[in-house]
Structure formats: C-alpha cells, structure tokens
Design an enzyme around this catalytic site. Structure first.
Site, short mmCIF file in Angstrom:
data_model
loop_
_atom_site.label_atom_id
_atom_site.label_comp_id
_atom_site.label_asym_id
_atom_site.label_seq_id
_atom_site.Cartn_x
_atom_site.Cartn_y
_atom_site.Cartn_z
N GLU A 68 0.83 -1.22 0.00
CA GLU A 68 0.00 0.00 0.00
C GLU A 68 0.86 1.27 0.00
O GLU A 68 0.43 2.30 -0.53
CB GLU A 68 -0.96 0.00 1.19
CG GLU A 68 -2.08 -1.03 1.09
CD GLU A 68 -1.67 -2.43 1.57
OE1 GLU A 68 -0.48 -2.62 1.92
OE2 GLU A 68 -2.54 -3.32 1.60
N PHE A 130 -11.21 -7.95 13.79
CA PHE A 130 -10.11 -8.35 12.91
C PHE A 130 -9.81 -7.24 11.91
O PHE A 130 -10.70 -6.74 11.22
CB PHE A 130 -10.48 -9.66 12.18
CG PHE A 130 -9.39 -10.10 11.24
CD1 PHE A 130 -8.14 -10.48 11.71
CD2 PHE A 130 -9.60 -10.11 9.86
CE1 PHE A 130 -7.12 -10.86 10.84
CE2 PHE A 130 -8.60 -10.50 8.99
CZ PHE A 130 -7.36 -10.87 9.48
N GLN A 131 -8.59 -6.85 11.83
CA GLN A 131 -8.11 -5.79 10.93
C GLN A 131 -8.80 -4.45 11.16
O GLN A 131 -9.04 -3.69 10.23
CB GLN A 131 -8.21 -6.21 9.46
CG GLN A 131 -7.27 -7.37 9.16
CD GLN A 131 -7.08 -7.64 7.69
OE1 GLN A 131 -7.99 -7.44 6.90
NE2 GLN A 131 -5.90 -8.11 7.33
N LYS A 180 -17.69 -1.49 6.02
CA LYS A 180 -18.10 -2.48 5.04
C LYS A 180 -19.62 -2.46 4.82
O LYS A 180 -20.09 -2.59 3.69
CB LYS A 180 -17.64 -3.88 5.50
CG LYS A 180 -17.63 -4.89 4.37
CD LYS A 180 -16.83 -6.12 4.70
CE LYS A 180 -16.92 -7.15 3.59
NZ LYS A 180 -16.14 -8.36 3.88
N MET A 494 24.20 9.22 1.98
CA MET A 494 24.07 10.51 2.64
C MET A 494 24.38 10.41 4.13
O MET A 494 25.01 11.31 4.70
CB MET A 494 22.66 11.08 2.42
CG MET A 494 22.49 12.48 2.94
SD MET A 494 23.71 13.62 2.25
CE MET A 494 22.81 14.26 0.84
C1 LIG Z 1 12.47 5.77 5.24
C2 LIG Z 1 13.75 6.44 5.57
N1 LIG Z 1 14.62 5.88 6.44
C3 LIG Z 1 15.78 6.48 6.74
C4 LIG Z 1 16.12 7.67 6.15
C5 LIG Z 1 17.43 8.37 6.51
N2 LIG Z 1 18.28 8.49 5.33
C6 LIG Z 1 18.37 9.62 4.59
S1 LIG Z 1 19.37 9.47 3.28
C7 LIG Z 1 19.78 7.91 3.69
C8 LIG Z 1 20.76 7.12 2.87
C9 LIG Z 1 20.24 6.82 1.52
O1 LIG Z 1 21.07 5.85 0.92
P1 LIG Z 1 20.86 5.43 -0.58
O2 LIG Z 1 19.43 5.12 -0.82
O3 LIG Z 1 21.81 4.35 -0.89
O4 LIG Z 1 21.18 6.76 -1.37
P2 LIG Z 1 22.56 7.58 -1.44
O5 LIG Z 1 22.54 8.58 -0.33
O6 LIG Z 1 23.69 6.61 -1.31
O7 LIG Z 1 22.50 8.25 -2.77
C10 LIG Z 1 19.13 7.51 4.86
C11 LIG Z 1 19.27 6.20 5.50
C12 LIG Z 1 15.18 8.23 5.27
N3 LIG Z 1 15.38 9.40 4.67
N4 LIG Z 1 14.03 7.57 4.97
#
Ligand SMILES: Cc1ncc(C[n+]2csc(CCOP(=O)(O)OP(=O)(O)O)c2C)c(N)n1
Length: 579
Positions: A68, A130-131, A180, A494
């Site tokens: 979803e 349920f759900q 429902k 990042m």
């Molecule tokens: C759902 C979620 N979990 C954690 C983060 C924290 N976060 C921001 S950037 C990042 C790293 C992203 O890594 P990647 O997808 O490999 O992209 P890159 O930065 O290497 O281009 C994380 C873990 C986030 N933004 N969203």
C-alpha cells in the site's frame, strides 16, 4: 394510443431514483471527478468496492501495487506529474496503516491525494475486530481532511468534499474510511454533485490590494532584490505569471527543490537551487540582498539553515496561499496572502521594468567559484571512479531537458536536483519535505500514468531501492515504461557522508550489501545492465532510453564521494562550504 394511466406510470418510472450500493457510488464519484487511474491493493474490508470495480474496469484503470505504501507514492507521483489528484484504494488495518508514510509525505509536500480505505462493519467499530485500526485518529495529523462513512447515503457528498478539499487552495491528502456495511448498503442514488464551496473552509484568501501595493513599493525601491520560489508556483499553475513577473522585474531568482522546473533551469534570471546542497551564490547572497521576495515556498529549515542568521538584513515579502505559513519561520515585512496565479499579475502590473547587471554579476562570480571547486570535479572528474553527477550530465545531454525525473532520498537526490536540466514544469518529482526513502520507484510508476507521453526516469540509491523494490512487480504486471537508474555506492551514502564529516568517519551501520539488481530486474522481466566505467555511460543511457519498455541501469559509482557545497546543520546559509 397511450392511456393517461400508462403515461403516468412512465413518468413515475423515470423519476424513481436508481438504487445502487455504496461501493458503486464511490466509483460513480470517481467517474464524475474525471478519475482515470486508481492505485490500490484489495483486502477483506474493501472487497465490496473491488467487487463493484469488476464491472467498471472499462472505465477505471486500476493498478495493482505490491504494497500500500507503493499505492500512495504512485498516487503522489501521478498528482505531481499531472496536476490532478491521485487516487488510492486500501483495506482496513494493515492496509490503511501502510498508507501513513505516504500521507505524511503528501501532507508536507502539499500533494492532492484521495485515499479510500475499507473499514470493519460499523457495529464492530471499537471492538478490536479483525483488521480494525482507528484510521481517523492515526491519520488526523497527516491529512488535510479525513472522515469515516458508516452510511452509504453520505458517500456522494463526502467524496465530492474529498476531491474539493484535496485539490483546492493548498492541496493535500484526504482519507475517507468507509465501513463495510456502508459499501454494501443499497440506497436511492440521486446523482453526483461536485463540491465547490464548504462553509468555514476558505481555500483561497481574499487578495488585499494594499499589501500588493506595499510589496511593489518595496521591490521598486530595492537595490539588491532576490526572488526565492517554491512549489506554490507549480501548484498554482502560475508558471507563466511567475515568468512575466520575473522578466519585468529583472530580479535574480533561485528555486527550492520543490520549486524546481517551474521555470526552465537555464533561464537567464535563474541563479540555481537553494538549501543545504544548493548552489553557492543563492545561499551566500540570501544574506546580502536588501529585499527577499519569497513566492510559494515555506522557509523549510533545509533552505534557511540557522534561522537567527537568515536574511536578517533584508526586508521580506512573502506571497503564499496558506496564511499559516506567513511569519511561521521568517518574519515578513509584507505578506501577500493569496493564490499566486492571482497575486503575481497584480504585482507585475505595479513593479517597474528593471535590470540589475551588477547584482546578477555577483551571482555569476560565485557560480565561477563553485564551477571550479564543485561542479567541474563532479561532472568531469579526473579520478577513475564514477561520480553521480557525470551520469546526470550525460542524461541531460541525451534527453535535452525533456525527461521527467523522479528521485529518491539521499546523495543521488541532491546531485540530481543540483545538475538536472529541465525545460518544462512538473519535471522534478521528489520527496522534499519528508525525505522518504523508497518514494521514487512507486512515484515514477504513478508519474508515468500521470504523464504518459513523457520519458520518466527514476533515479534511486541502492538503499532506497531496497525499500520498495517489490514495485518492480507492478511494473511487470502493468507493463509500465519507466526507466530506473540505480546510482550504487554500496553505502547509505548521505548518512555515510554525515558520519565522515561530523562523526569522525565512524561508519556505524551504513555499509550496505546489495543483491544483484540486474538479475532481480530480470526476474521481473525488466531488461537491464550494470556499468562501472566512464566510457560505458553514454551508450548505456542511450540503450536504456531507446528500449521499448521498462529498463534498469545500475551504475557503480565511487563509494565515498560526497555532495558539495553543503550548509552544515546548525550553520547559517552564508557559512556554506565548498569542500
Ligand atoms: C524511510 C527512511 N529511512 C531512513 C532515512 C534516513 N536516510 C536519509 S538518506 C539515507 C541514505 C540513503 O542511501 P541510498 O538510498 O543508498 O542513497 P545515497 O545517499 O547513497 O544516494 C538515509 C538512511 C530516510 N530518509 N528515509
């Protein structure tokens, strides 16, 4: 000859309202609202609606996603690419809670989405059936409006309100939770009436001319005015009005990530991107302009950096449709409430035609500095390992700024937004406010349905791709022609960059193993290849773009490349670092 009695009977027959189910009323509402595509996933509590949909398949296109969260991100991508609300179906309980991230994302990025969730029978509400989950309470902070329907007769008017609220004024997500019994209940259907007014809801503030006059006076007397703009220009469908304002005023303008592509990226007055990884000049000169004119943007902290050191020298004019944004983060000198499609032409009329060659030159000088230290090494690197920027640079060359790019979250997102070239509006779809990893793949699917004539390219990191890669199943089943580029640095890039710069290179759980993405794509009948050499980039991108169908290109890039410039968290925008 017809008898009077017969005639009477006919009249009565004609006037008798149609008896339909609540489920069918939902679908009739969709048709009346011009919905073409629904992104959804069925389950017990929404089965009557899916059953009704069986007979509407020739008029409503339903895309079966794999989760979803994928449905709502696809709906967001659809809305952002088309300018029309995206529509979602999900079941109760886990189906509904799987929408929450997307709702929060759509809320913060002002995206019009209408979600319909099934709910347990009304007589079971509150019994931990349920759900059963309390969808209304869970989603209240992340929706523009939500409502639970327990009686089918309400469905036409509630759905009319849902579409109106989602897409009017500052757009946002709406969720309608339908029990429902209400989906099954038959009622006398008296037709569908679109909503264009709700008492106590004012989507557009009344424009006050005196504030526009004050704003014009400030702008006319400025020596170093600076325009910063956001997604409001795109959402207000005011690209042309904005361009006219800009070109008459002669004022340099910078965009937020969400405002990107509202004007072509190579517009002579466009001086680049604002924010943490934005361009050097616009960040530094924010703290040197004398009048700052903010259009349809909300002074997000990623744009302002440290607030007590943000544009303190400047008088601030803020044009926004949402009064709650005024003075929220940055104190304004003049606030112009209203839809910028209305306010911009009024302002343009009152401002003088001007040019600011010396002021513009300062942006150019900073640009030169950034070229030498950041841009050239990123786009034309001397080192052997590939950079993300050079991939985007070649993509620009091949697509000539015509592609619609959907990015995930991380370094690749910042690099794409820094270097992508756009000629037309609604070309940059990204999770701006929430920064939701996993957004890009499903959002790209939705964007392709929203703008079928455009080339849609999803640019994703190896981390974010692994969050929603199951949506390759949706691509396979619905044969969605999206192109996927994974910029793989084998790291949560990042976060690794922050660990390197601010946590003494202590790489705590950011080193990421990956499956063979190309083989995985093949398992979903998606063609693809992996490259790791400079001389392969152009040919591989060209093969991807010319392939008739979905395609996955994995590019192995340098593991420890960083994105610069950067405004370190807690610093002022003028403390932006080039390296
Ligand atoms: C759902 C979620 N979990 C954690 C983060 C924290 N976060 C921001 S950037 C990042 C790293 C992203 O890594 P990647 O997808 O490999 O992209 P890159 O930065 O290497 O281009 C994380 C873990 C986030 N933004 N969203």
């Amino acid at each position: 000859m017809e008898t009077l009695a017969l005639k009477k009977e006919k009249v009565v027959e004609k006037e008798k309202p149609l008896s339909i189910s609540g489920s069918e009323a939902v679908l009739k509402a969709f048709l009346a609202e011009g919905v073409e595509t629904i992104f959804g996933y069925p389950g017990g509590a929404i089965m009557p609606i899916y059953d009704a949909l069986f007979d509407y398949q020739d008029r409503l296109n339903h895309i079966l996603v794999r989760h979803e969260q994928g449905a709502i991100h696809a709906a967001q991508g659809y809305a952002r690419a088309s300018g029309r609300p995206g529509v979602v179906f999900a079941t109760s309980g886990p189906g509904a809670t799987n929408l929450v991230t997307g709702l929060a994302d759509a809320m913060i990025d002002s995206t019009a989405v209408v979600c319909i969730t099934g709910q347990v029978y009304a007589h079971l509400l509150g019994t931990d059936a349920f759900q059963e989950t309390d969808v209304i309470n869970i989603t209240t902070p992340v929706t523009k409006w939500n409502y639970q329907v327990t009686d089918a007769t309400e469905i036409p008017s509630v759905l009319a309100k849902a579409f109106y609220i989602a897409s009017s004024g500052r757009p946002g997500p709406v969720i309608i939770d339908i029990t429902k019994n209400a989906q099954l209940q038959k009622f006398d259907y008296e037709g569908y009436k679109k909503c264009d007014h709700i008492r106590s809801y004012r989507p557009k503030p009344i424009v006050r001319k005196e504030y526009i006059e004050e704003a014009a006076e400030l702008i006319n007397s400025a020596e170093r005015p600076f325009v910063i703009f956001g997604q409001g220009v795109i959402l207000g469908k005011a690209e042309l009005e904005f361009k006219k304002f800009l070109e008459k005023s002669g004022i340099p303008a910078a965009w937020t990530i969400m405002g990107m592509s509202a004007i072509p990226t190579d517009h002579p007055l466009g001086v680049g991107m604002l924010g943490m990884h934005g361009n050097y000049g616009p960040n530094v000169l924010t703290n040197d302009c004398d009048v700052l004119i903010a259009v349809g943007m909300r002074f997000d902290d990623r744009v302002t950096g440290r607030l007590d050191k943000y544009a303190k020298q400047a008088k601030v004019v803020h044009l926004d449709i949402d009064p709650s944004e005024i003075d929220k983060n940055v104190k304004t000198t003049v606030a112009v409430w209203g839809d910028c499609k209305e306010t911009l032409p009024l302002l343009t009329e009152l401002i003088e035609q001007k040019v600011y060659p010396q002021w513009l030159q300062r942006f150019n000088e900073y640009r030169q500095l950034e070229e030498e230290t950041c841009i050239v090494p990123e786009l034309h690197p001397e080192k052997e390992e590939l950079t993300m920027g050079e991939v985007i640079n070649v993509l620009n060359e091949l697509t000539q700024g015509e592609a619609l790019l959907v990015t995930d979250v991380g370094q690749h997102q910042m690099v794409t937004c820094r270097y992508a070239k756009y000629n037309q509006s609604k070309s940059n779809v990204t999770s701006g406010g929430l920064g939701t990893m996993g957004f890009a793949l499903p959002a790209a699917i939705g964007a392709k349905f929203g703008a079928p004539a455009r080339t849609v390219v999803a640019i994703i990191g190896d981390g974010g791709f692994q969050m929603t890669l199951q949506e390759m199943g949706t691509i396979m089943q619905s044969n969605v022609n999206v192109k996927i580029i994974i910029l793989n640095n084998l790291f949560l890039g990042m976060v690794r960059q922050w660990q390197e710069l601010f946590h003494e290179r202590r790489y705590s759980f950011t080193d990421l193993s990956c499956p063979d993405f190309v083989q995985l794509a093949k398992a979903y009948s998606i063609e693809g290849q992996r490259i790791n050499k400079r001389n392969e980039i152009k040919e591989a991108l060209a093969a991807m773009l010319s392939h008739d169908g979905p395609y996955l290109l994995e590019v192995m890039v340098g593991k420890e490349n960083n994105v610069f410039p950067m405004v370190p968290q807690g610093c002022s925008v003028s403390e932006i670092r080039l390296k």
